[in-house]
Design a protein around this motif. Structure first.
Motif, PDB file in Angstrom:
ATOM      1  N   THR A 319       0.770  -1.273   0.014  1.00 37.07           N
ATOM      2  CA  THR A 319       0.030   0.066   0.128  1.00 37.07           C
ATOM      3  C   THR A 319       0.954   1.313  -0.081  1.00 37.07           C
ATOM      4  N   LYS A 324       2.206   0.674  -4.877  1.00 36.01           N
ATOM      5  CA  LYS A 324       0.906   0.607  -5.523  1.00 36.01           C
ATOM      6  C   LYS A 324       1.102   1.223  -6.908  1.00 36.01           C
ATOM      7  N   ASP A 368      -4.425  -9.004   1.195  1.00 35.19           N
ATOM      8  CA  ASP A 368      -3.725  -8.698  -0.143  1.00 35.19           C
ATOM      9  C   ASP A 368      -3.952  -9.247  -1.385  1.00 35.19           C
ATOM     10  N   ARG A 371      -6.849  -7.043  -2.665  1.00 34.53           N
ATOM     11  CA  ARG A 371      -6.442  -5.696  -3.083  1.00 34.53           C
ATOM     12  C   ARG A 371      -5.872  -5.942  -4.245  1.00 34.53           C
ATOM     13  N   GLU A 372      -5.381  -7.279  -5.020  1.00 33.35           N
ATOM     14  CA  GLU A 372      -4.608  -7.429  -6.271  1.00 33.35           C
ATOM     15  C   GLU A 372      -5.839  -7.540  -7.210  1.00 33.35           C
ATOM     16  N   ALA A 375      -7.657  -4.778  -8.214  1.00 32.19           N
ATOM     17  CA  ALA A 375      -6.821  -3.602  -8.961  1.00 32.19           C
ATOM     18  C   ALA A 375      -7.034  -4.105 -10.302  1.00 32.19           C
TER      19      ALA A 375
END
Length: 559
Positions: A319, A324, A368, A371-372, A375
């Protein structure tokens, strides 16, 4: 054009192998190694070395010149000369069906039991590793080739006599990818025309030669598939592309059958992602966020900039703005060019004796990976089979299709300043201690033949150990001020580091036990680690200096 056909080879019954002129094998031989060192295979690898050795030497020289510019005050940036490539509307070849869905990939060394367990664990892909998670002993490298050949042919088994258990492949297994060593590593046990061979060409050459026909037969005419590490510039991708072209032509394989995923794990490479894909566009399978090596490379690249001291490594998470930005730019780049954008490694491992700690670790992994996938990543890595179901669940819930190539991330606008922004955090004495403890234990394991080591509930490999080394070096070099602690404003000096090293060796002995400590190479590892952390000029890689400690020559070379 001469076409080699490995399926037509017969194993020689002659105890003396037939070795081509100019080839010298200096490593100790075992009977089963003859299966790898056929004359045709040796000729194929020797031709690779002779053809590409000059280009490998050139790209390594370019790395030196590039780093000299950074040491003189320059910072990495986008190359104005290749602006047309970055802004062009070209695309790479479409992903083959065999690797269209890569939502979870597991990685690990080319050890026999590991290969079986990884292929069986439920992941979509398994990256078998000759690089950061493998100590490149002679036996590990050549046994790894045997193991991979048996895996491709589905004849691989492993007998665990202690547990009275036989391991073999399930009917359905992950697709196999292979990561050869980086361009900088030599294979000292094999000489071609009087010079040590290039480790990357040895790993690629023997694997491709012995397995391409069987592999392509199982995967619709495509493959083998590779991961390509440690690149710093598109000229390095151009060499790999030429290697692939040559291998396909010599072995009569259709152009574009080989596919390679490039790990973006150096700071200079993030400014070259379009160019790297362009060089490999017939052979590209996308890019991967090699997060741990990327952090290591960030420190190494700006090593001469005293205003760029990073906080403790445990605080440098994904982050942080510079990381990022790097991942979002990678996703945007890959999807614009029609290839996969792979996420990074979940280094956590299951904690069997502590349910609360295990639950906390699982929560970190889940966050984690969420988040990936949100994204826009098309898949991600896990270090342990026990994490695969958790990671699969996250991607299955949030990625209903095989990939997310349709997610273009046109909202992303990353600048040089974004990619170079310093991470926020503190530098502490405990961080220095952890770096030292991890670095020494990893080196000790590496020098005894193990390149992937569970330490403090994380899977450590060469990349994570490198962060420990270069961070210590950086703090000692510039007498970094530590935050907190009993002494306000304490600075990191060689004397403080020497004291920490002595104290951490005592702690390591208590943790591993006196017998293991005495029989391991901990003292030797501590001396080597200390030497590298206090060197006037930072060594490029931890493993370059350490490699001489694992080279084993036979009394008489085969030639």
């Amino acid at each position: 054009m001469e076409i080699y056909n490995p399926s037509s080879q017969k194993r020689s019954r002659n105890p003396e192998m037939s070795i081509p002129a100019g080839v010298r094998i200096r490593g100790p031989m075992r009977p089963e190694f003859e299966k790898i060192f056929t004359r045709d295979a040796l000729e194929f690898v020797a031709e690779l070395e002779r053809k590409f050795r000059p280009r490998v030497k050139y790209i390594l020289k370019c790395r030196e010149e590039q780093q000299a510019r950074y040491d003189a005050g320059e910072l990495p940036s986008f190359d104005p000369a290749t602006k047309a490539i970055r802004e062009g509307e070209w695309t790479c070849s479409s992903p083959p069906a065999a690797i269209a869905d890569r939502r979870v990939e597991i990685t690990g060394p080319v050890e026999r039991k590991m290969i079986i367990n990884a292929l069986n664990c439920g992941a979509k892909m398994f990256m078998a590793d000759f690089e950061d998670s493998l100590a490149p002993t002679w036996d590990n490298i050549i046994s790894g080739q045997i193991n991979l050949r048996d895996a491709v042919n589905r004849t691989i088994t492993y007998e665990d006599k202690a547990r009275n258990k036989t391991y073999k492949l399930n009917s359905k297994t992950a697709a196999l990818l292979v990561r050869p060593r980086g361009w900088h590593l030599q294979e000292s046990h094999i000489e071609i025309d009087g010079e040590p061979a290039t480790g990357a060409l040895i790993d690629f050459g023997f694997y491709f030669f012995h397995n391409h026909a069987s592999y392509r037969a199982k995967h619709g005419g495509y493959g083998p598939f590779f991961y390509l590490p440690k690149m710093q510039h598109s000229r390095e991708a151009a060499v790999w592309n030429a290697v692939f072209d040559h291998a396909e032509d010599v072995c009569g394989v259709p152009r574009g059958s080989i596919r390679g995923t490039v790990l973006i794990e150096t700071l200079p490479a993030v400014f070259q992602m379009h160019e790297i894909l362009y060089e490999l566009r017939e052979h590209s399978a996308g890019l991967n966020c090699g997060r741990w090596d990327y952090i290591f490379s960030f420190i190494k690249t700006v090593r001469a900039h005293p205003d760029r001291l990073l906080p403790d490594r445990v605080q440098v998470g994904m982050t942080q703005h510079f990381l990022k930005s790097y991942t979002e730019l990678l996703i945007q780049t890959c999807h614009k060019r029609g290839v996969h954008a792979m996420g990074g490694m979940a280094a956590q491992i299951p904690i069997k004796d502590n349910p609360a700690a295990n639950e906390a670790a699982a929560a970190l992994v889940k966050a984690d990976k969420l988040r990936e996938v949100l994204a826009g990543h098309d898949g991600t890595w896990a270090a342990h089979p026990g994490l695969v179901p958790l990671v699969l669940e996250v991607f299955d819930q949030n990625m209903p299709k095989a990939n997310q190539l349709h997610v273009k991330r046109e909202d992303v606008n990353v600048t040089c300043a974004d990619l170079l922004q310093m991470p926020k955090g503190t530098r502490t004495l405990e961080g220095l201690r952890l770096n030292t403890r991890v670095g020494v234990q990893y080196l000790a394991a590496w020098m005894t033949g193990t390149g992937s080591v569970p330490l403090y509930n994380l899977m450590e490999d060469a990349a994570t150990a490198e962060i420990s080394r270069v961070q210590n070096w950086q703090q000692i070099k510039y007498n970094a001020v530590l935050d907190g602690g009993l002494v306000p404003g304490m600075r990191v000096t060689k004397e403080l580091f020497a004291r920490v090293l002595d104290e951490e060796l005592v702690r390591i002995e208590k943790e591993v036990g006196p017998a293991k400590f005495a029989n391991g190479r901990y003292q030797e590892a501590a001396k080597l680690f200390a030497k590298q952390c206090t060197a006037p000029v930072l060594d490029d890689f931890l493993t370059l200096d350490a490699y001489r400690n694992i080279v084993t020559f036979a009394p008489t070379a085969r030639m």
